[in-house]
Design a protein around this motif. Structure first.
Motif, PDB file in Angstrom:
ATOM      1  N   ARG A  57       0.915  -1.109   0.060  1.00  0.00           N
ATOM      2  CA  ARG A  57      -0.084   0.061  -0.149  1.00  0.00           C
ATOM      3  C   ARG A  57       0.895   1.258   0.005  1.00  0.00           C
ATOM      4  O   ARG A  57       2.031   1.168   0.109  1.00  0.00           O
ATOM      5  CB  ARG A  57      -0.985   0.070   1.541  1.00  0.00           C
ATOM      6  N   THR A  58       0.389   2.369  -0.284  1.00  0.00           N
ATOM      7  CA  THR A  58       1.070   3.588  -0.123  1.00  0.00           C
ATOM      8  C   THR A  58       0.539   4.380   0.981  1.00  0.00           C
ATOM      9  O   THR A  58      -0.777   4.303   1.243  1.00  0.00           O
ATOM     10  CB  THR A  58       0.926   4.391  -1.465  1.00  0.00           C
ATOM     11  N   ILE A  59       1.341   5.262   1.568  1.00  0.00           N
ATOM     12  CA  ILE A  59       0.793   6.270   2.649  1.00  0.00           C
ATOM     13  C   ILE A  59       1.373   7.574   2.317  1.00  0.00           C
ATOM     14  O   ILE A  59       2.902   7.677   2.014  1.00  0.00           O
ATOM     15  CB  ILE A  59       1.088   5.586   4.064  1.00  0.00           C
ATOM     16  N   ALA A 118      15.174  13.318  10.745  1.00  0.00           N
ATOM     17  CA  ALA A 118      15.791  13.066   9.533  1.00  0.00           C
ATOM     18  C   ALA A 118      16.655  11.565   9.339  1.00  0.00           C
ATOM     19  O   ALA A 118      16.468  11.126   8.069  1.00  0.00           O
ATOM     20  CB  ALA A 118      17.178  14.155   9.483  1.00  0.00           C
ATOM     21  N   ARG A 119      17.023  10.954  10.435  1.00  0.00           N
ATOM     22  CA  ARG A 119      17.588   9.819  10.332  1.00  0.00           C
ATOM     23  C   ARG A 119      16.230   8.881   9.923  1.00  0.00           C
ATOM     24  O   ARG A 119      16.720   7.745   9.170  1.00  0.00           O
ATOM     25  CB  ARG A 119      18.239   9.330  11.752  1.00  0.00           C
ATOM     26  N   ALA A 120      15.055   8.895  10.691  1.00  0.00           N
ATOM     27  CA  ALA A 120      14.077   7.947  10.034  1.00  0.00           C
ATOM     28  C   ALA A 120      13.856   8.260   8.628  1.00  0.00           C
ATOM     29  O   ALA A 120      13.544   6.915   7.886  1.00  0.00           O
ATOM     30  CB  ALA A 120      12.942   8.419  11.074  1.00  0.00           C
ATOM     31  N   ARG A 121      13.661   9.197   8.109  1.00  0.00           N
ATOM     32  CA  ARG A 121      13.424   9.554   6.677  1.00  0.00           C
ATOM     33  C   ARG A 121      14.629   9.015   5.878  1.00  0.00           C
ATOM     34  O   ARG A 121      14.073   8.540   4.665  1.00  0.00           O
ATOM     35  CB  ARG A 121      13.352  10.963   6.321  1.00  0.00           C
ATOM     36  N   LEU A 123       5.477   8.023   6.959  1.00  0.00           N
ATOM     37  CA  LEU A 123       5.222   9.451   7.692  1.00  0.00           C
ATOM     38  C   LEU A 123       5.825   9.404   9.084  1.00  0.00           C
ATOM     39  O   LEU A 123       5.713   8.641   9.703  1.00  0.00           O
ATOM     40  CB  LEU A 123       3.476   9.722   7.528  1.00  0.00           C
ATOM     41  N   ILE A 124       6.336  10.579   9.426  1.00  0.00           N
ATOM     42  CA  ILE A 124       6.958  10.965  10.641  1.00  0.00           C
ATOM     43  C   ILE A 124       5.912  11.882  11.454  1.00  0.00           C
ATOM     44  O   ILE A 124       5.562  12.740  11.030  1.00  0.00           O
ATOM     45  CB  ILE A 124       8.442  11.763  10.297  1.00  0.00           C
ATOM     46  N   ASP A 180       5.602  15.360   9.528  1.00  0.00           N
ATOM     47  CA  ASP A 180       4.602  14.989   8.511  1.00  0.00           C
ATOM     48  C   ASP A 180       3.329  15.242   9.042  1.00  0.00           C
ATOM     49  O   ASP A 180       2.301  15.668   8.111  1.00  0.00           O
ATOM     50  CB  ASP A 180       4.759  13.702   7.459  1.00  0.00           C
ATOM     51  N   VAL A 181       3.067  14.532  10.264  1.00  0.00           N
ATOM     52  CA  VAL A 181       1.621  14.471  10.838  1.00  0.00           C
ATOM     53  C   VAL A 181       1.973  15.113  12.056  1.00  0.00           C
ATOM     54  O   VAL A 181       2.776  14.411  12.846  1.00  0.00           O
ATOM     55  CB  VAL A 181       1.213  13.364  10.757  1.00  0.00           C
ATOM     56  N   ILE A 182       1.208  15.908  12.511  1.00  0.00           N
ATOM     57  CA  ILE A 182       1.110  16.559  14.027  1.00  0.00           C
ATOM     58  C   ILE A 182       0.282  15.477  14.740  1.00  0.00           C
ATOM     59  O   ILE A 182      -0.798  15.260  14.526  1.00  0.00           O
ATOM     60  CB  ILE A 182       0.394  18.072  14.158  1.00  0.00           C
TER      61      ILE A 182
END
Length: 620
Positions: A315-317, A454-457, A464-465, A489-491
């Motif tokens: 899937r995509t998110i 930044a590391r997670a990306r 999404l972070i 990306d999401v609060i």
């Protein structure tokens, strides 16, 4: 480079070695003795590998002074308890331990709930297990540990094989040179002592369950083996699966192959000098994974003599303005937060039954999403979420007030983030990597978590972070303007109107001011109630009061324009030493919609009706 600049991630494969090296150096500088040990490795899909279970009863010795490892001058012993020495007649010294006569603890399992005397214990405990084994030629053997909270050491036949920090992520210690034909033994020392420079730090709001809390096994891999892999649906090209396979010890000219038999799809790629084989191939007729139809495909991954049989969804998110898009379509996340607390027996959850019970309750509630707080949950939970169609928020245990200006703490947080992502990156259910929960708004904190984001990306640009932020107030207006929001990306926001502030009807006059035009998830709200305690709707601790909080919260939250999800706190009551109110809390956080014994409270049905009628949130 400053202490908090993002460290480069080696292009050959996402790795924890850089953070571990810094961590070991820091430990050597701060401790009276430096424990040199091989670094454990991360295996993606470890539960899909050939293995021999070491679960069951282990001998155990409680060692609050750590005298099994240190002398009275705090020097590391050469003949410590890891040698598993058996006293002999005529020995010129006493042997003051004997695993063969020691009491047993079950693995997996925390020690706290297995023995009443250990319920509040924090410190080292030794584990020992005998096993027989026949090594195979051209085979690597790894000791796989699903989790050991918090600091752990492992020896096989008296030889140290690894050391690890972090209580909620899996790791793998090579034991090929330590294991032999016939009778063997493994010894572990696990210490759950809290320290200021740990991740998480000194204070949390959950029980500090110690021990070998998740499964332990021996994994066999060929000379050249797949350690990590990533397969996902392309965001930009319809019908394309992309990713990579990384092979340890790959031979020049070697190839990696991925096959999805049901789709008649097969792709082959050359393994580069960095051990990585990039993949990009078309598939026809793929059914995308959704909560309503959580389609999983059998996927075979080959490289040389190594074969992994996976079960994966695709899937995509992504986001678009203030929307969250699943497979390109807006979705509202109707969720609930969950601790890894075992239903009924309490203690750390670890089994398929635990996962299916907890997630089954979430499905009954009407959820399409769960926030797995406040640390990475185990593979059984993630596999169950994949099967059952529940989207997942997965969280790094950066919780409350860490030492954000300490590079050693950053290294620990990076290590745990790397292990979390590299272990779990192929679960279709996971859509959100959360960096932190309820951290103080300081420049050091912001720089620390921006570094993690930044590391997670860099490790996984397909998800999404987020992070769960605190909010501030001006009169009746709640303001969300934490500068950390710029990196997300999401609060995510946590608020407790009607419980920690005001009354249930205070929500009716509350306004919201959101500084970011991004999707917003209310990651926590709620109130405490003891199951079976009844009274007026304004009488605290009653089921009626908790339900009243929900009845006022839901209309208030529905007015937030960019609201795209919620995960009220919490699905089930869980143990916490912060909650001592006798007769009501009794060392349990009582904000659960369900008691630890499975009793559904009135608020469960309030939220269930809102979710099933879709009267909360924007239409999907």
């Amino acid at each position: 480079m400053t202490a908090f600049e993002a460290r480069p991630i080696a292009p050959r494969t996402p790795s924890i070695f850089g953070s571990l090296a810094l961590l070991l150096v820091a430990n050597c500088l701060s401790a009276s003795i430096c424990f040199a040990a091989p670094a454990p490795i991360v295996l993606t899909g470890a539960d899909r590998r050939p293995s021999t279970s070491l679960n069951g009863e282990w001998a155990s010795i409680v060692d609050p002074y750590f005298s099994g490892l240190f002398s009275f001058h705090h020097e590391e012993k050469k003949n410590g308890w890891f040698m598993n020495y058996k006293a002999k007649p005529g020995d010129p010294f006493p042997t003051e331990y004997d695993f063969s006569t020691a009491p047993k603890l079950k693995v997996p399992g925390d020690w706290n709930t297995q023995r009443e005397s250990l319920m509040f214990y924090e410190g080292p405990v030794w584990y020992e297990k005998d096993f027989t084994y026949e090594p195979k030629p051209h085979t690597h053997v790894f000791l796989h540990v699903g989790a050991a909270n918090y600091h752990s050491w492992f020896w096989v036949n008296g030889q140290k094989v690894c050391e690890h920090e972090g209580g909620y992520t899996a790791f793998n210690c090579e034991v090929t040179q330590a294991i032999h034909s016939g009778d063997n033994f493994v010894v572990a020392a696990v210490d759950n002592t809290r320290h200021e420079d740990n991740v998480p730090t000194l204070e949390t709001d959950w029980w500090n369950y110690g021990g070998l809390t998740r499964e332990v096994s021996l994994i066999e891999l060929p000379d050249s083996f797949i350690d990590q892999y990533d397969l996902h649906l392309s965001r930009s090209e319809d019908g394309v699966i992309e990713g990579w396979v990384h092979v340890m010890g790959a031979q020049p000219g070697g190839k990696a192959e991925v096959e999805i038999p049901e789709l008649h799809a097969k792709a082959t790629a050359d393994i580069g000098a960095d051990g990585r084989a990039p993949l990009h191939f078309n598939v026809q007729g793929l059914e995308r994974w959704t909560p309503e139809s959580p389609k999983l495909y059998k996927v075979a991954i080959h490289a040389g003599n190594d074969v992994i049989d996976e079960l994966m969804g695709f899937r995509t998110i992504q986001t678009r303005g203030t929307e969250i898009l699943l497979n390109g379509k807006p979705i509202f996340l109707r969720g609930v937060a969950i601790h890894a607390e075992a239903p009924y027996r309490t203690g750390r959850a670890y089994s398929d039954k635990d996962a299916e019970t907890l997630l089954g309750w979430a499905k009954e509630l009407g959820c399409n999403y769960v926030r797995l707080a406040h640390y990475p949950h185990d593979e059984t939970m993630l596999r169950a979420a994949d099967r059952m169609g529940l989207l997942v928020w997965s969280e790094n245990p950066v919780y409350w007030a860490l030492e954000f200006d300490n590079p050693k703490v950053l290294a620990k947080a990076e290590q745990q983030l790397d292990e979390e992502i590299n272990t779990s990156r192929n679960h279709a259910a996971i859509i959100l990597w959360s960096m932190a929960n309820e951290t103080p708004n300081t420049p050091a904190r912001t720089q620390f978590i921006e570094t993690l984001a930044a590391r997670a990306r860099g490790l996984d640009p397909t998800r999404l972070i987020t992070a769960a932020l605190l909010v501030r107030a001006q009169g009746n207006t709640k303001i969300v303007d934490d500068p950390l929001g710029q990196a997300l990306d999401v609060i995510g926001i946590n608020e407790y109107i009607g419980w920690y502030e005001g009354h249930p009807d205070s929500a009716d006059i509350t306004q919201w001011q959101i500084a970011y035009q991004k999707p917003l998830i209310v990651s926590e709200f709620g109130a405490g109630a003891k199951a079976g305690l009844h009274g007026g709707e304004n009488e605290r601790w009653t089921e009626e009061y908790q339900a009243n909080v929900y009845r006022h919260q839901l209309p208030m939250l529905n007015k937030i324009p960019q609201l795209r999800g919620m995960s009220p706190w919490v699905l089930m009551d869980f143990r916490s030493p912060n909650r001592p109110l006798a007769g009501v809390q009794d060392e349990f956080n009582r904000k659960g919609l369900i008691s630890d014994q499975g009793q559904k409270k009135k608020a469960f049905y309030v939220l269930q009706k809102a979710y099933k009628d879709k009267t909360v949130g924007k239409p999907d």
